[in-house]
Structures are given as C-alpha cells and as structure tokens.
Write a protein that holds these residues in place. Structure first.
Motif, PDB file in Angstrom:
ATOM      1  N   GLU A   1       2.330   1.750  -3.573  1.00 50.29           N
ATOM      2  CA  GLU A   1       1.324   2.229  -4.526  1.00 50.29           C
ATOM      3  C   GLU A   1       0.825   3.634  -4.185  1.00 50.29           C
ATOM      4  OE1 GLU A   1      -1.430  -1.068  -4.752  1.00 50.29           O
ATOM      5  OE2 GLU A   1      -0.096  -2.133  -6.138  1.00 50.29           O
ATOM      6  N   ALA A   2       0.940   4.045  -2.918  1.00 47.06           N
ATOM      7  CA  ALA A   2       0.511   5.383  -2.511  1.00 47.06           C
ATOM      8  C   ALA A   2       1.483   6.474  -2.956  1.00 47.06           C
ATOM      9  CB  ALA A   2       0.341   5.438  -0.992  1.00 47.06           C
TER      10      ALA A   2
ATOM     11  N   ARG B   1       0.829  -1.208   0.000  1.00 47.52           N
ATOM     12  CA  ARG B   1       0.000   0.000   0.000  1.00 47.52           C
ATOM     13  C   ARG B   1       0.867   1.263   0.000  1.00 47.52           C
ATOM     14  NH1 ARG B   1      -2.732  -3.522   3.181  1.00 47.52           N
ATOM     15  NH2 ARG B   1      -1.926  -2.677   5.146  1.00 47.52           N
TER      16      ARG B   1
END
Length: 122
Positions: A95-96, A92
């Motif tokens: 991808e952030a 996460r």
C-alpha cells in the motif's frame, strides 16, 4: 461497461475470481485474465481498465516488482493486490507504493464480500 483485468497465473483461481465478480458485482463488466505482468501491460496499452486485480506471485515478477511496474504505468487505475502470503509488513509495503493500491489476502477473498470490495475500489 466496466473493464477489469485479473493478473493471475493460476487459471483456476483466476476463474474463481471471475465467477465471484459475475455473482457479486451488480453492473455490466468485462473481465480479462492474464498470467503475467508482461501480458497485462501489453493488454492494458490497448484496452484500458477501471480495475486491475494483481497477484504478487507471478512468473515474471515476484513480490513488489510487479506492483511497482503496473502502478508506474497506470497510476490512475485502482489496483487490488492479492496474495496467499499473509504478512502485515508486506501489506503495508504494498500500500505504500502509492495511492489507489489495496492489499487483500487470498484467504480473505470470499463470494459474499468480494463484490463489495471491488465496488469500493471503483
């Protein structure tokens, strides 16, 4: 012809990815393997790529710093981040960093599906 840059310091793993691309990507492409973020950034200045495959554990950039450096310089180029460290929070966080970044575990990279993953990013 597609240009793909693999940033991976393990030469054997980089060769395996190149082999998977050769067999699974059914369009002409050129694949360049580089062992560090610095080498990749220098190469990409003169040789634009349509995809960057980037390991998280590199000698000159551990963890997210390498992803941030490459993404900052090449925001329009899709980046496939691969690592041997399986962690949902890390995925996460990767991808952030920004759009166009996808995370995959090295354990999930297989001959049968790698070409499809790459085609989806292109």
């Amino acid at each position: 012809m597609l240009s793909i840059v693999i940033v991976e310091d393990n030469a054997e793993y980089a060769e395996m990815l190149t082999h998977f691309l050769r067999l699974g990507l059914h369009e002409p492409h050129d694949c360049t393997c580089l062992p560090t973020i610095a080498a990749a950034l220098a190469h990409l200045r003169d040789h634009p790529a349509q995809l960057i495959i980037l390991d998280l554990g590199l000698p000159d950039a551990a963890g997210l710093s390498g992803v941030r450096q490459v993404h900052a310089a090449y925001r329009e180029t899709p980046i496939l981040v691969i690592t041997g460290h399986i962690d949902g929070a890390l995925a996460r966080a990767v991808e952030a960093i920004g759009p166009g970044i996808t995370f995959r575990s090295k354990d999930d990279i297989q001959l049968a599906s790698f070409g499809m993953v790459v085609r989806e990013l292109l």
